[in-house]
Design an enzyme around this catalytic site. Structure first.
Site, mmCIF file in Angstrom:
data_model
loop_
_atom_site.group_PDB
_atom_site.id
_atom_site.type_symbol
_atom_site.label_atom_id
_atom_site.label_comp_id
_atom_site.label_asym_id
_atom_site.label_seq_id
_atom_site.Cartn_x
_atom_site.Cartn_y
_atom_site.Cartn_z
ATOM 1 C CE LYS A 45 -30.000 -4.040 37.157
ATOM 2 N NZ LYS A 45 -30.356 -2.455 36.582
ATOM 3 C CG ASN A 69 -32.680 3.248 33.934
ATOM 4 O OD1 ASN A 69 -32.279 2.774 34.974
ATOM 5 N ND2 ASN A 69 -31.483 3.610 33.297
ATOM 6 C CB CYS A 131 -25.612 3.336 39.336
ATOM 7 S SG CYS A 131 -27.509 3.122 39.090
ATOM 8 C CE LYS A 166 -22.099 1.361 32.110
ATOM 9 N NZ LYS A 166 -22.997 0.595 31.726
ATOM 10 C CG ASN A 193 -24.010 4.211 34.187
ATOM 11 O OD1 ASN A 193 -25.226 4.239 33.832
ATOM 12 N ND2 ASN A 193 -23.561 3.251 34.949
ATOM 13 C CB THR A 194 -27.834 6.821 32.422
ATOM 14 O OG1 THR A 194 -27.581 6.705 33.882
ATOM 15 C CG2 THR A 194 -28.010 5.808 31.747
ATOM 16 N N GLY A 244 -23.665 4.226 24.758
ATOM 17 C CA GLY A 244 -24.405 5.560 24.591
ATOM 18 C C GLY A 244 -24.925 5.607 23.633
ATOM 19 N N GLY A 266 -27.123 -0.310 24.788
ATOM 20 C CA GLY A 266 -28.226 -0.698 25.718
ATOM 21 C C GLY A 266 -29.579 -0.444 25.197
HETATM 22 C C1 LIG Z 1 -32.966 0.006 32.221
HETATM 23 C C2 LIG Z 1 -31.407 0.383 32.396
HETATM 24 C C3 LIG Z 1 -30.902 -0.278 33.386
HETATM 25 C C4 LIG Z 1 -29.517 -0.184 33.594
HETATM 26 N N1 LIG Z 1 -28.911 -0.673 34.527
HETATM 27 C C5 LIG Z 1 -27.494 -0.761 34.632
HETATM 28 C C6 LIG Z 1 -26.632 -1.438 35.618
HETATM 29 O O1 LIG Z 1 -27.294 -2.224 36.408
HETATM 30 N N2 LIG Z 1 -25.311 -1.216 35.573
HETATM 31 C C7 LIG Z 1 -24.669 -0.419 34.717
HETATM 32 O O2 LIG Z 1 -23.518 -0.459 34.744
HETATM 33 N N3 LIG Z 1 -25.245 0.271 33.833
HETATM 34 C C8 LIG Z 1 -26.600 -0.088 33.755
HETATM 35 N N4 LIG Z 1 -27.456 0.798 32.781
HETATM 36 C C9 LIG Z 1 -26.492 1.755 32.087
HETATM 37 C C10 LIG Z 1 -26.309 1.078 30.548
HETATM 38 O O3 LIG Z 1 -25.517 -0.053 30.564
HETATM 39 C C11 LIG Z 1 -25.768 2.104 29.634
HETATM 40 O O4 LIG Z 1 -24.349 2.542 30.226
HETATM 41 C C12 LIG Z 1 -26.511 3.298 29.295
HETATM 42 O O5 LIG Z 1 -27.715 2.783 29.253
HETATM 43 C C13 LIG Z 1 -25.961 3.897 27.999
HETATM 44 O O6 LIG Z 1 -26.212 3.078 26.910
HETATM 45 P P1 LIG Z 1 -27.439 3.226 25.938
HETATM 46 O O7 LIG Z 1 -27.644 4.862 25.467
HETATM 47 O O8 LIG Z 1 -27.086 2.440 24.685
HETATM 48 O O9 LIG Z 1 -28.747 2.703 26.733
HETATM 49 C C14 LIG Z 1 -28.691 0.652 32.600
HETATM 50 C C15 LIG Z 1 -29.389 1.372 31.439
HETATM 51 C C16 LIG Z 1 -30.765 1.082 31.368
HETATM 52 C C17 LIG Z 1 -31.558 1.873 30.414
#
Ligand SMILES: Cc1cc2nc3c(=O)[nH]c(=O)nc-3n(C[C@H](O)[C@H](O)[C@H](O)COP(=O)(O)O)c2cc1C
Ligand SMILES: Cc1cc2nc3c(=O)[nH]c(=O)nc-3n(C[C@H](O)[C@H](O)[C@H](O)COP(=O)(O)OP(=O)(O)OC[C@H]3O[C@@H](n4cnc5c(N)ncnc54)[C@H](O)[C@@H]3O)c2cc1C
Ligand SMILES: Cc1cc2nc3c(=O)[nH]c(=O)nc-3n(C[C@H](O)[C@H](O)[C@H](O)COP(=O)(O)OP(=O)(O)OC[C@H]3O[C@@H](n4cnc5c(N)ncnc54)[C@H](O)[C@@H]3O)c2cc1C
Ligand SMILES: Cc1cc2nc3c(=O)[nH]c(=O)nc-3n(C[C@H](O)[C@H](O)[C@H](O)COP(=O)(O)O)c2cc1C
Ligand code: FES
Ligand code: FES
Lengths: 304, 246, 304, 246
Positions: A45, A69, A131, A166, A193-194, A244, A266
Site C-alpha cells: 500500500k 476508489n 494518485c 507509476k 494508475n486509475t 490495469g 489490482g
Molecule cells: C482500492 C485501491 C487502492 C489503491 N491504492 C493505491 C496506492 O496506494 N498506490 C498506488 O500506486 N496505486 C493504488 N491503486 C491503483 C492500483 O495499484 C492500480 O494501479 C489500479 O487499480 C489499476 O489496476 P487494476 O485495474 O488491476 O485495479 C489503488 C487501487 C485500488 C482499487
C-alpha cells in the site's frame, strides 16, 4: 516446463504476477489464504511521510466491469511501515518486494524513498505520481512532464535501488511523461494508475463518493492500459510493469505482448482474493497454448 | 474466511421487498453470529455483503432486502442457483460480553445478524430481550422466528401500526429500562440513537459500509475509532460502544 | 404526466434521448424497427468533405463492458449526405436533427458546416474534433485548447445554427478545452467521444484492429464520461450533451444530474437496436421514482 | 430482422469442438438460407453472429465451433437456456441464380449455411453437389445429414485422412469439373481459392467479419467491393463473385 522468470531492472522475479499497490494491503489478509511466495513480487500500500486516515466514506463505488476508489492513501506513515509492516512482511514473503511511495512534495518523496532504500527488503521503489485521490494544489505531479521529471530526479538523487515511476492515465500523451521520467533517470515505469471517474446516487442526488471523484480500475480499463503500455514501450527503452484490469493469465500475456515485462493485478484481488495465485498458476498453460517456453519472450511481441 | 460455492435451496418472500434465502454449502469458516458473507452476482463487479442470519454445518440463512440491482437479482434467483461466496467475514458479536440485562436492538433488515445472535444466546441457555423497529407494521418480519426462540419481543413502528409508536429506542427506554447492554444492528441514525441511550453501560454495534473487498485488503471501508482507523469489514462490522466516535 | 422536454441552445427536444453519431447510421436500419419520432433527436454518422471508405478490417474489437471501434469516419461525403441521406431521413424522422461533422482542416470543417447549415433539416451542428480513428499530423484538433478554439471559430463564422463541439476524453483537463470552445463562440458541448484503447490477438500476436488502436465506448466508460460532464458543467455555462456508456433510463438521469441537458446513446444501440426507444419509454417511470415531473430539472441537480 | 428470445432445446457434440444446437423461438424474420442470427451471451458486450443451418416455423438449427470465450459459453449452455437473439440478419443466398451445375463448397464450420441452402434447394427439387473440406478426417461432421438430402458429397482433407488429399478446391477441380457455379462459405483463403477456380462462371460467397452490430448501423464490417463499400452484415454476408475485389 515453461520458464516464467522475468527481469525488472536487474531484479529477477519468479513470475510476472505482482499484486498492485492498494489492493493487497501489506499482504497479511492474503497470507492467511495462500503462500505469497508463489508471486513474483508484491507492491504494498502506498506509503506517505505522515500517517494518513484517507478520505471520508463512502470511498468505493461500483461501475460496469470495474470500480471506483477514493481511499486517499490511507497508511500508517513510512516510519510505522518500516518498523511494523516490513518485519511482518518478511515472515510471509521472501521474494523481492516493491515499495510503493506516495508524497505531496519533492522533499517528501525523496525522504520516503531514502528511508525505504535503507531497508534491505526493498527491491524496487515504485513512485506513485498519479494518485487521483489526493490533492496537492490541484493537479498531481504525474499530470505533466515537468512534474514527473522533478519527482524522478528528487528520488534518483537519494537511492541506488531501481526506481519505477507509476504513471497516470489522465493525460493526453503518456509517452511524453514516460520520456520525461526516462530522461530524469528512472529505471522503469509502472502504468497505469486509475482513471478519474465518478458516480451519482440517484436517490440522494449526490456523488456516491464522499470525495466526489475516484479512480476507475478493473477490467473496464484494460484496453486503455494496454494501449498506454504499447505507446510507452515504443517511446522509451525501460522495463514496464503493465497494470490495469488484468484478471487472467491471458490478460497477463496480452499486456506482455504490448510491452510489459511484468504485470500488476489490482481490483481483481478484491473480487477474488485468490486471483493472483490463480493467474500465476494458469500462466504455464497459457504460455504453452501460445507456444512459448520462456514467458519473457512475450514482452513487446506484438510490436514486431 | 473461505471462498466457496453456495447453492440456493429455498427462497421465501417475507414482505414486500424482504426475502429469506436458505443456501447450502461449506460453512466451516463461520465462527460467530454477526459475521457476514460476500456474494458474487452475475454481471456485477463488486460482491454484495450480507449478514449470516443463521448457519448449520452445511448451510446458512440470509435475510435480504431488495434495495438495488444486486439485491434485486439475488432475491429473484431460483433454487439451484450457485453463488461464488466468501464466507466467515468480519469479527462478529461476542456473546460472552453482554452486561447483566442484554437487549438485541434491530432496525428493519438489521435484525438479520441479531437472529443468529439470539440463536447462539439461547444455545447458551439465555433468552435475550429483543427490540425491533420498523417503519410500519407491513414492513415487520421474522417476529415469529424470534418468538419461537423464547425471546421477549418489543416492537416499535414509526406510524404506530404495530407496537410502540416511534423509534425502537423510544420503545427500549419506555419498556425495557432494565436493559444495560445492547447488541444493535440497523441504519446509522438508529445506531446513533441506541449509542445515546443513557441506560446502557455498553454495547456492540454492527455497522455497514460500501465495501471494495470485504476482507481487509483495500481500506475501502475504514472508519475512525477511538482505537484509530479500523476497517468495517475486518476489524468490524461489530464495534464496541466505546470504540465508536459518535 | 412527466414533462420530458429539454432544450439545447434554443432547440426543444421532446425528450433527452439522442442516438450518438456513428451508431445509428442515417437511421434507416432503425426506422425499419420502430418510429424514430419517439426520439428527442438523432445525430447522424460523421460527415467529411470527401467520401471516405474508412479503415481496413477488423475495425471492431470487444472489451469488458464495452467495445473498440476504428471505423475511421466511413461516409459518402457531405454532398452525397445532403443529396441522398437527408431526403431519406426527412421521411423517417421529422424532429430536430443533429448534423455530425468531421474534418481534417479548418477549411474542411467550415465548408462542411456551411453546406449543412443550408439544409433546413439541420437543427444543430455537432462538430467532432475528437475522432481517435483518423489522423491529421498526429493529434487531432480536440486534444488542445488552441486547436479546439480554432475549429470553433472557423465553424462559428459560417453558420447561425447552434454549434456543439464534441470533445475528446483523451486529455488531461477537459474543462480547459471546454472553456476554449465556449470563448470561441460554441453554443454547446457534446462529451465524450471515445477513449483511445487497443486489444491484442493472442493467437496472431498482433493488434486485433487493423488500425492498431480504436475508440473505447460502452458502459465501461460511463464513470469517466460522467466525471467529465460534471467538470465541464462547473467550468462553462453552456448546454451539454452527455455521452458515454449510457444504456438505461437511470443512466440518462445520472448524466443529467451531473450536468447534461440531453444525452446521447452510442454503443447500446449496437447491442440492442431498440435501446433508444426502450430508454425513452422508461424515462417517465424513472423520473417518477425520483419524484421529478419535469426532467429538465435534473440537469446539474447533483451540483447543488 | 427481429429481436426475440430463443430457447436452447437440444445440444449435441459433433466432434472435438463442434456442436449442433437446436433452438426454439420466433423465426418469422428468416427469409433465406445464408442469413444469420446474432446472439447475446452473458457478460459479453458484443453479440456473436452464427449462420442459420436450418429453420422451421418455430425453431432453428445452429452449428457452432468453439473457438473463443463466446462460442465456448454458447456450446456449454444447458437445454432451457434462453438467448436474446437478433434473427434474420443479412441477405442470404439467392438459390434462383445458380448457373447450370451448381456446387456448394464448404470449409469446416463454413458448411453451416450451406446445409440450409442444400435443404432449400432439395425443396426446390434440386440435388446440388456438395464439396466439403476439413483439416483432417476427425474434424469432419454433418456428412450424413448432407447425404440424407440426396446430395452427392465430395470430400477433401489436408492430410488425406478422408476423401481427396488437399484443399477442397483441388477436389472440385479433380472431381467436379462440370460445376460452373459455386455457393461457398469457409475461411477467407479458401474463398479466395474458390473464386480463382477458372471453371466457375459465377458464384455466391458468404464472408465473415468482426461485427459491432450485425444489422448495418455501425459500419464496423465494411469491405470494398466492385459496387463500392458494402457492409458484410447487411449488404452481405453473401456477395457475388464479381462483386469481390480479390
Ligand atoms: C482500492 C485501491 C487502492 C489503491 N491504492 C493505491 C496506492 O496506494 N498506490 C498506488 O500506486 N496505486 C493504488 N491503486 C491503483 C492500483 O495499484 C492500480 O494501479 C489500479 O487499480 C489499476 O489496476 P487494476 O485495474 O488491476 O485495479 C489503488 C487501487 C485500488 C482499487
Ligand atoms: C456487513 C454488512 C452486512 C449486511 N447485511 C445485510 C443483510 O443481512 N441483509 C440485507 O438485505 N442487506 C445487508 N447489507 C446491505 C447490503 O449489502 C446492501 O443492501 C447491498 O449491498 C445493496 O446492493 P444493491 O446492488 O442491491 O444496491 P446498489 O445500490 O445498486 O449497490 C451499489 C453498490 O453500493 C453498495 N451498497 C449499497 N447499499 C449498501 C449498504 N447498505 N451497505 C453496504 N454496501 C452497500 C453495493 O454493495 C454496491 O457495491 C449488509 C451490508 C453490510 C456492509
Ligand atoms: C455472418 C457470420 C456467420 C457465422 N456463422 C458461424 C457458424 O455458423 N458457426 C460458427 O461456429 N461460427 C460462425 N461464425 C463465426 C463466429 O461468429 C465466431 O466464431 C465467434 O464470433 C467467435 O466468438 P468467440 O467469443 O468464441 O471468440 P473470440 O475470439 O473470443 O471473440 C472475440 C470477438 O471477435 C469476434 N470474432 C472472433 N472470430 C470471429 C469470426 N470468425 N467471425 C466474426 N467475428 C469473430 C467475436 O464475435 C467477438 O466479438 C460466423 C461469423 C459470421 C460473421
Ligand atoms: C462504431 C462507432 C462509430 C462512431 N462514429 C462516430 C462518428 O462518426 N462521429 C462522432 O462524433 N462520434 C462517433 N462515435 C462516438 C460515439 O458517437 C460516442 O461519442 C461514443 O461511442 C461514446 O458513447 P457510447 O459509450 O454510448 O458508445 C462512434 C462510436 C462508435 C461505437
Ligand atoms: S472493504 Fe476492503 S478493506 Fe474493508
Ligand atoms: S457490423 Fe455494424 S454495420 Fe456491419
Amino acid at each position: 516446463m515453461v520458464d516464467l522468470r522475468v527481469e525488472l531492472a536487474g531484479t529477477t522475479l519468479k513470475n510476472p504476477v505482482i499484486p498492485a499497490s492498494g489492493t493487497f494491503g501489506y499482504g497479511w489478509e492474503f497470507a492467511e489464504l495462500y503462500d505469497l511466495n508463489v508471486l513474483g513480487s508484491f507492491s504494498f500500500k502506498g506509503t506517505t511521510g505522515a500517517p494518513r486516515v484517507g478520505n471520508p466514506l463512502p470511498r468505493i463505488a461500483e461501475t460496469p466491469a470495474g470500480m471506483l476508489n477514493a481511499v486517499g492513501l490511507q497508511n500508517p506513515g513510512v516510519d510505522a511501515v518500516i518498523a511494523e509492516e516490513l518485519p511482518h512482511i518478511a515472515r510471509i514473503f521472501q521474494g523481492p518486494l516493491i515499495a510503493n511511495v506516495g508524497g505531496f512534495s519533492l522533499e517528501e518523496y525523496a525522504e520516503n524513498c531514502r528511508k525505504l532504500t535503507a531497508c534491505p527488503q526493498t527491491a524496487i521503489l515504485e513512485v506513485n505520481i498519479s494518485c487521483p485521490n489526493v490533492h496537492c494544489g490541484g493537479k498531481n505531479f504525474g499530470s505533466d512532464p515537468t512534474g514527473a521529471a522533478a519527482v524522478t530526479r528528487a528520488v534518483r538523487a537519494v537511492t541506488d535501488k531501481p526506481v519505477f515511476m507509476k504513471l497516470s492515465p489522465n493525460v493526453a500523451d503518456i509517452a511524453e511523461i514516460a520520456r520525461a521520467c526516462a530522461d530524469a533517470g528512472a529505471d522503469g515505469l509502472c502504468l497505469i494508475n486509475t482513471l478519474l471517474g465518478m458516480r451519482i446516487d440517484l436517490k440522494t442526488r449526490r456523488p456516491v463518493l464522499a470525495n466526489r471523484t475516484g479512480g476507475l480500475s478493473g477490467p473496464a480499463v484494460f484496453p486503455v492500459a494496454l494501449r498506454m503500455v504499447w505507446d510507452v514501450f515504443e517511446a522509451v527503452n525501460l522495463p514496464i510493469i503493465g497494470c490495469g484490469g488484468v484478471s487472467s493469465a491471458e490478460d497477463v500475456c496480452e499486456m506482455m505482448l504490448a510491452g510489459a515485462s511484468a504485470v500488476e493485478v489490482g481490483a481483481a484481488n478484491l473480487k477474488d482474493p485468490f486471483a493472483c495465485r490463480t493467474i500465476a498458476a494458469n500462466l504455464p498453460a497459457a504460455c504453452r497454448r501460445l507456444g512459448v517456453t520462456k514467458i519473457s519472450e512475450l514482452t513487446g511481441g506484438a510490436h514486431r | 474466511m473461505e471462498k466457496t460455492i453456495l447453492t440456493l435451496e429455498h427462497i421465501r418472500r417475507l414482505n414486500v421487498d424482504t426475502y429469506e434465502l436458505v443456501l447450502s454449502g461449506d460453512t466451516s469458516a463461520m465462527e460467530r453470529p454477526g459475521q457476514f458473507v460476500n456474494l458474487e452476482l452475475p454481471e456485477l463487479f463488486l460482491r454484495r455483503p450480507v449478514s449470516v442470519a443463521n448457519w448449520t454445518e452445511d448451510g446458512l440463512l440470509l435475510l435480504v432486502r431488495a434495495v438495488g440491482v444486486g439485491t434485486a437479482r439475488l432475491t429473484a434467483a431460483e433454487p439451484g442457483t450457485r453463488f461464488d461466496t466468501l464466507v466467515g467475514l468480519g469479527n462478529g458479536f461476542d456473546p460472552e460480553e453482554r452486561g447483566r440485562e442484554p437487549v438485541l436492538i434491530g432496525g428493519g433488515i438489521g435484525l438479520a445478524p441479531l437472529y443468529a445472535l439470539a440463536r447462539r444466546m439461547t444455545g447458551l441457555g439465555l433468552t435475550p430481550m429483543v427490540a425491533l423497529g420498523f417503519r410500519t407494521g407491513a414492513d415487520a418480519f421474522y417476529l415469529e422466528e424470534f418468538a419461537a426462540l423464547g425471546c421477549s419481543l418489543f416492537l416499535a413502528t414509526e406510524d404506530g401500526s404495530l407496537g410502540t409508536k416511534g423509534f425502537v429506542t423510544d420503545c427500549v427506554r419506555a419498556h425495557i429500562p432494565q436493559a444495560d447492554y445492547a447488541f444493535a444492528c440497523g441504519p446509522t441514525p438508529m445506531l446513533r440513537s441506541v449509542a445515546g441511550l443513557t441506560q446502557l453501560a455498553g454495547g456492540q454495534f454492527s455497522l455497514e459500509a460500501r465495501m471494495g473487498c470485504g476482507f481487509g485488503a483495500c481500506m475501502g471501508c475504514t472508519i475512525e475509532t477511538a482505537g484509530g482507523p479500523k476497517r468495517v469489514c475486518r476489524d468490524g462490522p461489530v464495534f464496541r460502544k466505546e470504540e465508536l466516535k459518535w
